[in-house]
Design a protein around this motif. Sequence first.
Motif, PDB file in Angstrom:
ATOM      1  N   TYR A   1       1.012  -1.206  -0.073  1.00  0.00           N
ATOM      2  CA  TYR A   1       0.008  -0.087  -0.034  1.00  0.00           C
ATOM      3  C   TYR A   1       0.979   1.174   0.205  1.00  0.00           C
ATOM      4  CZ  TYR A   1      -3.823  -3.033   1.224  1.00  0.00           C
ATOM      5  OH  TYR A   1      -4.725  -4.225   1.292  1.00  0.00           O
TER       6      TYR A   1
ATOM      7  N   HIS B   1      -2.676   5.185   5.692  1.00  0.00           N
ATOM      8  CA  HIS B   1      -3.983   5.393   5.406  1.00  0.00           C
ATOM      9  C   HIS B   1      -4.618   4.435   4.497  1.00  0.00           C
ATOM     10  CE1 HIS B   1      -7.660   7.533   5.254  1.00  0.00           C
ATOM     11  NE2 HIS B   1      -7.593   7.667   3.700  1.00  0.00           N
ATOM     12  N   ASP B   2      -4.017   3.997   3.552  1.00  0.00           N
ATOM     13  CA  ASP B   2      -4.487   3.141   2.600  1.00  0.00           C
ATOM     14  C   ASP B   2      -4.727   1.921   3.157  1.00  0.00           C
ATOM     15  OD1 ASP B   2      -4.626   4.977   0.646  1.00  0.00           O
ATOM     16  OD2 ASP B   2      -2.992   4.366  -0.433  1.00  0.00           O
TER      17      ASP B   2
ATOM     18  N   SER C   1       0.067   3.965   1.413  1.00  0.00           N
ATOM     19  CA  SER C   1       0.535   4.975   2.415  1.00  0.00           C
ATOM     20  C   SER C   1      -0.271   3.959   3.847  1.00  0.00           C
ATOM     21  CB  SER C   1      -0.515   6.305   2.364  1.00  0.00           C
ATOM     22  OG  SER C   1      -1.861   5.928   2.524  1.00  0.00           O
TER      23      SER C   1
ATOM     24  N   ASN D   1      -7.610   1.557   5.782  1.00  0.00           N
ATOM     25  CA  ASN D   1      -8.968   1.720   5.123  1.00  0.00           C
ATOM     26  C   ASN D   1      -9.300   0.039   4.424  1.00  0.00           C
ATOM     27  OD1 ASN D   1      -9.475   4.077   6.095  1.00  0.00           O
ATOM     28  ND2 ASN D   1      -8.912   4.873   3.969  1.00  0.00           N
ATOM     29  N   ALA D   2      -8.174  -0.606   3.790  1.00  0.00           N
ATOM     30  CA  ALA D   2      -8.467  -1.649   3.349  1.00  0.00           C
ATOM     31  C   ALA D   2      -8.555  -3.018   4.204  1.00  0.00           C
ATOM     32  CB  ALA D   2      -7.345  -2.087   2.110  1.00  0.00           C
TER      33      ALA D   2
END
Length: 91
Positions: free
Chosen positions: A72, A76-77, A74, A80-81
């Motif tokens: 990923y 953050h990604d 980041s 979220n995933a």
Amino acid sequence: MTPKDAQELVLSGNDPSALSLYGMREGSEKELRDKGMGIVANVNTGHFFTVRRENGKWTSYDSYNHSAPKRYNSFHDLRNAEIGNSPLYVM
């Protein structure tokens, strides 16, 4: 989680308290980002997997859901995933 489900997690070795045997403790998202490595413990499913930062990108080593490590761009990604609200464990 029902008591029966919790007992099954313990018997199968997927109890988060087992991570303390390896010097890990529940930590915050900030600690995980700062350390660059930790374990995600989805206690609702009894599934744990490792995540770590490599060359500025985050990688999930979730062999149950991916045939190879998944990168990923980041944190953050990644959150979220794959992480959502799951407890995070760090050393």
